[in-house]
Enzyme design. Structure first.
Site, PDB file in Angstrom:
ATOM      1  CB  CYS A 148     -36.933 -23.877   3.686  1.00 18.80           C
ATOM      2  SG  CYS A 148     -36.526 -24.614   5.374  1.00 18.80           S
ATOM      3  CG  ASP A 149     -36.276 -21.080  -2.544  1.00 19.19           C
ATOM      4  OD1 ASP A 149     -35.962 -19.917  -1.962  1.00 19.19           O
ATOM      5  OD2 ASP A 149     -36.234 -21.188  -4.093  1.00 19.19           O
TER       6      ASP A 149
END
Length: 176
Positions: free
Chosen positions: A64-65
């Protein structure tokens, strides 16, 4: 409300998505999300602009980062496109992440008290997290592209999303 068992997997294990399944060509449903400053933001307030809705389980996970950093990079090059990252993370965590990542081109919005997950059919049943998905919405509020990432631990196909936002792909699988 409908359940879609096995719609996605997490590390190979099938998961069920719950909510309304949205299709390309549908009017984008409105939803109220929470900004980093705790103000409410309606998706309908972006009408008149193209929108990339980047949906992630949590900014505090590596994929997600990466996904949000990549869209932040791309967002700085796109004009007239709102790039929104939606997760169930609390607004405070999203704000901290944006500060640490130097992310200023993407807008992070929280669904921690909303029904975005059900409205867009991306709520992972039993986990209370959102699936990894991308929705592209045109200036008139119509869904023009959807990418539901089958394996939660995988990154999305960024090139396809960027083509879709530029009108070069429609999410139907055909080249245009």
């Amino acid at each position: 409300m409908s359940d879609r068992p096995g719609a996605i997997t997490m590390k190979g294990n099938p998961l069920t998505l719950t909510g309304h399944e949205i299709k390309v060509g549908d009017q984008a449903p409105d939803a109220t999300l929470v900004a980093n400053d705790l103000s409410e933001v309606k998706l309908s307030s972006f009408k008149g602009k193209k929108v990339i809705l980047s949906v992630v389980p949590s900014l505090d996970t590596p994929v997600c980062d990466l996904q949000t950093r990549r869209f932040n990079q791309e967002a700085s090059k796109l004009t007239d496109v709102a790039v929104l990252t939606v997760s169930k993370d609390l607004p405070f965590a999203q704000k901290r992440w944006c500060g640490a990542a130097g992310a200023i081109a993407v807008k992070t919005l929280s669904d921690f008290r909303g029904n975005f997950g059900e409205t867009y059919g991306v709520l992972i049943k039993g986990l209370g997290l959102l699936a990894r998905a991308i929705f592209v919405i045109d200036e008139n509020g119509k869904i023009t592209y959807i990418q539901l990432v089958k394996e939660v631990a995988s990154e999305p196909n960024y090139e396809e999303v960027l083509k879709a936002v530029k009108g070069e792909a429609c999410g139907c699988g055909h080249k245009h």
